[in-house]
Design a protein around this motif. Sequence first.
Motif, short mmCIF file in Angstrom:
data_model
loop_
_atom_site.label_atom_id
_atom_site.label_comp_id
_atom_site.label_asym_id
_atom_site.label_seq_id
_atom_site.Cartn_x
_atom_site.Cartn_y
_atom_site.Cartn_z
N THR A 169 149.61 -26.61 -0.31
CA THR A 169 150.60 -26.07 -1.24
C THR A 169 151.52 -27.13 -1.84
O THR A 169 152.29 -26.81 -2.74
CB THR A 169 151.49 -25.01 -0.55
OG1 THR A 169 152.26 -25.64 0.48
CG2 THR A 169 150.65 -23.88 0.03
N VAL A 227 152.27 -25.92 4.47
CA VAL A 227 150.81 -25.85 4.37
C VAL A 227 150.39 -26.97 3.41
O VAL A 227 150.85 -27.03 2.27
CB VAL A 227 150.36 -24.46 3.86
CG1 VAL A 227 148.83 -24.42 3.70
CG2 VAL A 227 150.82 -23.37 4.82
N THR A 243 150.34 -28.63 8.05
CA THR A 243 149.07 -28.08 8.52
C THR A 243 148.27 -27.42 7.41
O THR A 243 148.79 -27.15 6.33
CB THR A 243 149.34 -27.06 9.65
OG1 THR A 243 148.11 -26.60 10.19
CG2 THR A 243 150.16 -25.89 9.14
N ASN A 244 147.00 -27.16 7.70
CA ASN A 244 146.17 -26.37 6.80
C ASN A 244 146.21 -24.90 7.16
O ASN A 244 145.67 -24.07 6.45
CB ASN A 244 144.72 -26.87 6.82
CG ASN A 244 144.56 -28.15 6.03
OD1 ASN A 244 145.13 -28.31 4.96
ND2 ASN A 244 143.79 -29.08 6.57
N GLN A 245 146.82 -24.56 8.29
CA GLN A 245 146.90 -23.19 8.75
C GLN A 245 147.99 -22.44 7.96
O GLN A 245 149.12 -22.90 7.91
CB GLN A 245 147.26 -23.13 10.24
CG GLN A 245 146.38 -23.97 11.14
CD GLN A 245 144.94 -23.56 11.09
OE1 GLN A 245 144.09 -24.28 10.59
NE2 GLN A 245 144.66 -22.37 11.56
N SER A 246 147.64 -21.31 7.40
CA SER A 246 148.65 -20.55 6.66
C SER A 246 148.88 -19.19 7.31
O SER A 246 148.91 -18.16 6.65
CB SER A 246 148.26 -20.40 5.19
OG SER A 246 147.02 -19.74 5.08
N TYR A 267 157.69 -25.48 8.05
CA TYR A 267 156.25 -25.25 8.18
C TYR A 267 155.67 -25.42 6.78
O TYR A 267 155.93 -24.61 5.90
CB TYR A 267 156.02 -23.84 8.71
CG TYR A 267 154.60 -23.50 9.09
CD1 TYR A 267 154.19 -23.57 10.41
CD2 TYR A 267 153.67 -23.06 8.13
CE1 TYR A 267 152.89 -23.21 10.79
CE2 TYR A 267 152.38 -22.71 8.50
CZ TYR A 267 152.00 -22.78 9.83
OH TYR A 267 150.73 -22.43 10.19
N GLU A 326 153.35 -19.70 12.07
CA GLU A 326 154.62 -20.20 11.55
C GLU A 326 155.78 -19.68 12.38
O GLU A 326 156.68 -20.43 12.75
CB GLU A 326 154.79 -19.82 10.08
CG GLU A 326 156.07 -20.36 9.49
CD GLU A 326 156.22 -20.09 8.00
OE1 GLU A 326 157.28 -20.45 7.45
OE2 GLU A 326 155.30 -19.54 7.37
#
Length: 132
Positions: free
Chosen positions: A112, A109, A88-91, A107, A96
């Motif tokens: 990264t 990102v 995902t692009n959610q950090s 999980y 998480e």
Amino acid sequence: MTESEPYSVLLLDDDQFLLDMYAKKFSDEGYEVQSCQSVPEAVQILEKGFPADAIVFDLTMPQDDGFALLQLLREKQLSPAAVKVVLTNQSSEEEEAKTKALGADAYIVKATMIPSEVFATINGMVASRRGA
């Protein structure tokens, strides 16, 4: 990974470019690949018997999200042995933690890791789960 039993991955993302890129990466490495753009489609693929060693999915999608997928996998007992990886692009640490509570194994990102690192991480998890 043996030639007789290739690993398999189900890829779920609403971004067709990313799906195609990861499908090519995994298939080039010998994986059997199924890809789709929605949670209902992913569930249908698994219910039809696709033997996923890994399920790699985005968290944020237009209809059902990755949380809904994890809940459905648990409720329907689909691919219980598969490695479940959020890509995902959610950090968000909260998101998480929520995915881990729902059964996600990792999980990642997107920003990264480059695709080859994502593949290597997932491949290592699948090999470990399979006892290779």
